[in-house]
Scaffold this motif. Structure first.
Motif, PDB file in Angstrom:
ATOM      1  N   ILE A 111      -3.064  11.877  -1.558  1.00  0.00           N
ATOM      2  CA  ILE A 111      -3.364  11.660  -0.138  1.00  0.00           C
ATOM      3  C   ILE A 111      -3.277  10.185   0.201  1.00  0.00           C
ATOM      4  O   ILE A 111      -2.883   9.820   1.321  1.00  0.00           O
ATOM      5  CB  ILE A 111      -4.746  12.249   0.225  1.00  0.00           C
ATOM      6  N   HIS A 112      -3.592   9.314  -0.738  1.00  0.00           N
ATOM      7  CA  HIS A 112      -3.492   7.881  -0.488  1.00  0.00           C
ATOM      8  C   HIS A 112      -2.030   7.470  -0.269  1.00  0.00           C
ATOM      9  O   HIS A 112      -1.725   6.659   0.617  1.00  0.00           O
ATOM     10  CB  HIS A 112      -4.094   7.108  -1.662  1.00  0.00           C
ATOM     11  N   GLU A 113      -1.140   8.065  -1.079  1.00  0.00           N
ATOM     12  CA  GLU A 113       0.281   7.764  -0.909  1.00  0.00           C
ATOM     13  C   GLU A 113       0.802   8.288   0.418  1.00  0.00           C
ATOM     14  O   GLU A 113       1.665   7.668   1.052  1.00  0.00           O
ATOM     15  CB  GLU A 113       1.075   8.359  -2.070  1.00  0.00           C
ATOM     16  N   LYS A 114       0.283   9.416   0.893  1.00  0.00           N
ATOM     17  CA  LYS A 114       0.732   9.944   2.174  1.00  0.00           C
ATOM     18  C   LYS A 114       0.362   9.004   3.315  1.00  0.00           C
ATOM     19  O   LYS A 114       1.124   8.860   4.284  1.00  0.00           O
ATOM     20  CB  LYS A 114       0.142  11.336   2.412  1.00  0.00           C
ATOM     21  N   PHE A 115      -0.793   8.360   3.223  1.00  0.00           N
ATOM     22  CA  PHE A 115      -1.133   7.352   4.232  1.00  0.00           C
ATOM     23  C   PHE A 115      -0.123   6.215   4.207  1.00  0.00           C
ATOM     24  O   PHE A 115       0.321   5.740   5.267  1.00  0.00           O
ATOM     25  CB  PHE A 115      -2.551   6.821   4.002  1.00  0.00           C
ATOM     26  N   GLY A 139       2.865   4.721   7.036  1.00  0.00           N
ATOM     27  CA  GLY A 139       2.743   3.366   7.569  1.00  0.00           C
ATOM     28  C   GLY A 139       1.347   2.772   7.503  1.00  0.00           C
ATOM     29  O   GLY A 139       1.127   1.669   7.998  1.00  0.00           O
ATOM     30  N   GLY A 140       0.387   3.480   6.926  1.00  0.00           N
ATOM     31  CA  GLY A 140      -0.974   2.969   6.817  1.00  0.00           C
ATOM     32  C   GLY A 140      -1.257   2.346   5.461  1.00  0.00           C
ATOM     33  O   GLY A 140      -0.374   2.233   4.602  1.00  0.00           O
ATOM     34  N   LYS A 141      -2.497   1.949   5.261  1.00  0.00           N
ATOM     35  CA  LYS A 141      -2.953   1.370   4.002  1.00  0.00           C
ATOM     36  C   LYS A 141      -4.227   2.107   3.582  1.00  0.00           C
ATOM     37  O   LYS A 141      -4.811   2.868   4.347  1.00  0.00           O
ATOM     38  CB  LYS A 141      -3.244  -0.129   4.152  1.00  0.00           C
ATOM     39  N   VAL A 142      -4.645   1.851   2.369  1.00  0.00           N
ATOM     40  CA  VAL A 142      -5.948   2.302   1.898  1.00  0.00           C
ATOM     41  C   VAL A 142      -6.826   1.062   1.794  1.00  0.00           C
ATOM     42  O   VAL A 142      -6.478   0.108   1.099  1.00  0.00           O
ATOM     43  CB  VAL A 142      -5.848   3.020   0.538  1.00  0.00           C
ATOM     44  N   VAL A 143      -7.940   1.074   2.499  1.00  0.00           N
ATOM     45  CA  VAL A 143      -8.771  -0.124   2.630  1.00  0.00           C
ATOM     46  C   VAL A 143     -10.151   0.145   2.037  1.00  0.00           C
ATOM     47  O   VAL A 143     -10.770   1.182   2.320  1.00  0.00           O
ATOM     48  CB  VAL A 143      -8.910  -0.523   4.117  1.00  0.00           C
ATOM     49  N   CYS A 144     -10.616  -0.796   1.229  1.00  0.00           N
ATOM     50  CA  CYS A 144     -11.994  -0.757   0.750  1.00  0.00           C
ATOM     51  C   CYS A 144     -12.859  -1.598   1.684  1.00  0.00           C
ATOM     52  O   CYS A 144     -12.604  -2.784   1.879  1.00  0.00           O
ATOM     53  CB  CYS A 144     -12.101  -1.289  -0.677  1.00  0.00           C
ATOM     54  N   LEU A 145     -13.866  -0.945   2.273  1.00  0.00           N
ATOM     55  CA  LEU A 145     -14.841  -1.623   3.124  1.00  0.00           C
ATOM     56  C   LEU A 145     -16.094  -1.820   2.280  1.00  0.00           C
ATOM     57  O   LEU A 145     -16.858  -0.877   2.069  1.00  0.00           O
ATOM     58  CB  LEU A 145     -15.116  -0.760   4.359  1.00  0.00           C
ATOM     59  N   PRO A 146     -16.321  -3.012   1.750  1.00  0.00           N
ATOM     60  CA  PRO A 146     -17.395  -3.197   0.763  1.00  0.00           C
ATOM     61  C   PRO A 146     -18.784  -2.806   1.247  1.00  0.00           C
ATOM     62  O   PRO A 146     -19.641  -2.437   0.432  1.00  0.00           O
ATOM     63  CB  PRO A 146     -17.319  -4.697   0.448  1.00  0.00           C
ATOM     64  N   THR A 147     -19.030  -2.872   2.546  1.00  0.00           N
ATOM     65  CA  THR A 147     -20.359  -2.530   3.069  1.00  0.00           C
ATOM     66  C   THR A 147     -20.528  -1.045   3.368  1.00  0.00           C
ATOM     67  O   THR A 147     -21.553  -0.624   3.889  1.00  0.00           O
ATOM     68  CB  THR A 147     -20.622  -3.334   4.352  1.00  0.00           C
TER      69      THR A 147
END
Length: 689
Positions: free
Chosen positions: A227-231, A235-243
């Protein structure tokens, strides 16, 4: 005791007193929200309770911006009424009992039930860290049209530190993804950063940016990385929001209540990785190493499951009248016998004739929308479901122009008798809404769904035979006789015995004859041509209507008998001389031939290991290939010109001497052809190797 706890207590007492479970979907609340908190649960009341009530307790500052959607994938279970009762006391809470799919694919349904612009999906045993929801909403406020997948760090079991900010894209213990910690999360927790992938216990995105899971996933497992690759593909990214921290409960003291097995997981990896273009051989290498000697049988089952011809569709629905049970039971039994998944759709309650079929169709479109199917096939419960049906439907779908969003597929009979309907997702809402309005405002006493669809612009596809037989009118196939001639070396009678048993299982044949193979060690292809000519001569002597000439080292498709029976019915109405039952490694098929659903144009198929020859071509072929015994010089000249039987057949087709076609799917092959990449390798596991 709080009002909420008292309600739970009353629900439990009521359940215990009745001994039955009856729950209903909560109606939409009709309020506008920014974020849907979506949770799918399966027999995990404690997990769902504490996940939801932790949010109610620790994130009250954002509750006015959210709704809850709880999908209960086990609504027949004892906790269901208690889960349903949440809707009475939690504002903007929807309880949804759902059994259509029981797999990881239910996450797709969460997005279709959500109304928020953004959707946060949680496992039903995840606790969100204080402030994490506010942080997530702040991120979306700052990036309102983001196409990214937002995830946060998983916390340690005591919540004292970060256990994993992401997953490394490597295999570990039969799972793709290994936990890792990026130091940026601790060094600068206010700054989001890009990651490759993360566990899916908690993730969020804009609802319209969700790319969807493969609707043919089964069971659980295989989503991470896919699913991450499909994003990223979108055209999207996978983002870590530390909070945006979360705690996951891994322990299950009473055991996992739903099905988890290697077959499902490997099926999902193969299907998902094929979809996104990743290397499926790495899947096989990993599980061969991890599972050892048990893997070959698991691999065979998994590969067989992803080679089903019906996977080209989202699903197959049977339009059923719930006033009668027997026809549906017949359909279901037939479908199960050929490993075809079908779903029943019935009219809405109190629907009167003649609108019951229309009502079931509307219900089917709603089901297709909810399950995220890209296309759907509608059958009548009067259709006979056999092994040929999925391949016929696939062939029609493959040849359907891209701008056609609905097709009515039927035989030559007037009035669309026995029609099947194919609908693509682009037509779902239009057809549903227009048919609902038409049924409501019409005073018609008769109604034909197929005729109405054609009037609405559906493509009218008339085949020489319908894609499925109709129970009431089927009277068997054509009367023309067909024999089988197996080419076999005199020195290998064991192979002859094995092949004789295999081909005798084919339906409606007039006998299996052995033809002594002509052995030419210097040129085996010419030796086979001599044997092939002998087989044609034998068929002419026996006055067969057609003959299947086959090598004795072949394997047949699991539903060969059904496909051959249906193909012969189509050929009865066509002009033809030769039909290839398989392909050589270099040949490719053309379009469907003459309103057929199983026969394709095949200009350069050199696959002569299994060929059906029409009696009208016997004399032509015997004259074109000289008898090597009585006319050895002429035969030597013929062999010098063509070098193989395959070359002769291709030339005869190009010159117009013979009308040569190919069966689609090919039903006969061998290991050498599969390894060489013949078309049949696309569904190699469905052969009786």
């Amino acid at each position: 005791m709080s009002e909420f706890d008292a309600a739970l207590h009353r629900a439990l007492k009521k359940l215990q007193s009745t001994g039955t479970v009856s729950v209903k979907e909560t109606p939409p609340h009709g309020q506008s929200v920014d974020l849907t908190i979506a949770i799918a649960t399966y027999d995990d009341f404690d997990g769902a309770y504490f996940t939801i009530h932790s949010i109610l307790t620790h994130h009250r500052e954002v509750l006015d911006r959210v709704e809850f959607v709880l999908l209960d994938n086990f609504p027949e279970g004892l906790p269901a009424p208690m889960l349903e009762s949440f809707a009475k006391y939690v504002e903007r809470f929807r309880y949804i009992p759902f059994t259509e799919v029981r797999s990881t694919a239910v996450r797709d349904v969460l997005f279709r039930k959500a109304t928020g612009k953004y959707v946060l999906v949680l496992d039903s045993h995840v606790i969100l860290a204080p402030g994490s929801l506010a942080s997530l909403l702040a991120y979306f406020d700052a990036h309102p049209e983001t196409d990214d997948l937002i995830q946060g760090p998983m916390l340690s079991q005591d919540s004292s530190h970060i256990a994993a900010t992401h997953m490394e894209p490597v295999w570990r213990r039969g799972m793709f993804g290994s936990w890792g910690v990026d130091p940026r999360a601790k060094a600068n927790p206010e700054v989001p950063f890009e990651i490759t992938m993360q566990g899916l216990g908690s993730f969020a995105c804009r609802r319209e940016a969700w790319p969807g899971l493969n609707s043919h996933f089964t069971g659980f497992g295989g989503e991470e990385g896919y699913i991450h690759e499909k994003f990223r593909i979108n055209g999207g990214k996978v983002v870590c929001l530390p909070t945006f921290g979360w705690l996951h409960r891994f322990e299950r003291p009473a055991g996992v209540p739903y099905r988890i097995n290697w077959d499902d997981r490997i099926h999902n990896y193969l299907l998902g990785w094929q979809e996104i273009g990743w290397d499926v051989e790495s899947v096989h290498r990993q599980f061969s190493k991890h599972l050892g000697n048990s893997y070959p049988s698991i691999r065979e089952r998994a590969e067989r499951s992803v080679q089903k011809p019906e996977l080209i569709f989202g699903g197959v629905l049977v339009l059923s009248d719930d006033r009668r049970v027997a026809p549906w039971r017949s359909c279901l039994a037939e479908a199960e016998s050929v490993d075809l998944a079908v779903h029943r759709v019935v009219p809405a309650e109190d629907t009167e004739d003649p609108w019951r079929l229309a009502s079931a169709f509307v219900a089917g479109i709603d089901k297709a929308i909810l399950l995220g199917w890209e296309s759907v096939v509608f059958l009548s419960e009067e259709h006979v479901i056999d092994g040929a049906l999925p391949y016929k439907l696939r062939n029609v779908m493959v040849d359907l122009p891209g701008d056609v969003d609905c097709a009515v597929v039927h035989g030559p009979e007037a009035g669309f008798s026995g029609a099947a309907v194919i609908v693509r997702s682009s037509a779902y809402e239009r057809l549903r809404d227009r048919l609902s309005a038409f049924a409501t405002g019409s005073g018609e006493s008769e109604f034909s769904l197929s005729a109405w669809l054609v009037a609405e612009g559906a493509c009218d596809i008339a085949l020489i035979q319908g894609v499925a037989r109709t129970r009431a009118i089927y009277e068997g196939g054509p009367a023309a006789t067909m024999g089988v001639a197996l080419v076999n070396l005199d020195t290998d009678r064991e192979r002859w015995s094995h092949s004789w048993k295999k081909f005798n299982r084919l339906a409606n044949i007039d006998g299996v004859e052995r033809v002594s193979a002509s052995e030419d060690r210097t040129n085996p292809a010419i030796g086979f041509a001599v044997s092939w000519r002998r087989a044609i001569a034998r068929a002419a002597e026996k006055e067969w209507g057609s003959v299947l000439v086959a090598a004795d080292n072949l394997d047949l498709l699991d539903v060969s008998s059904s496909i051959l029976d249906a193909a012969r019915a189509e050929l009865y109405n066509l002009e033809w001389d030769v039909v290839h039952f398989g392909h050589d490694p270099k040949s490719r098929d053309g379009s469907l031939f003459g309103d057929s659903s199983l026969i394709r144009v095949s200009a350069e198929n050199r696959g002569v290991h299994a060929v059906l020859v029409n009696s009208r071509a016997f004399e032509t072929i015997l004259a074109a290939i000289p008898d090597p015994e009585s006319h050895s010089a002429e035969f030597a000249q013929w062999a010098g010109e063509y070098r193989s039987l395959g070359e002769f057949v291709v030339d005869a087709s190009a010159s117009g001497m013979l009308t040569c076609l190919s069966l689609s799917p090919g039903i006969a092959t061998n290991r050498t052809l599969l390894r060489s990449g013949a078309l049949e390798s696309e569904y190699s596991r469905r052969f009786t190797l």
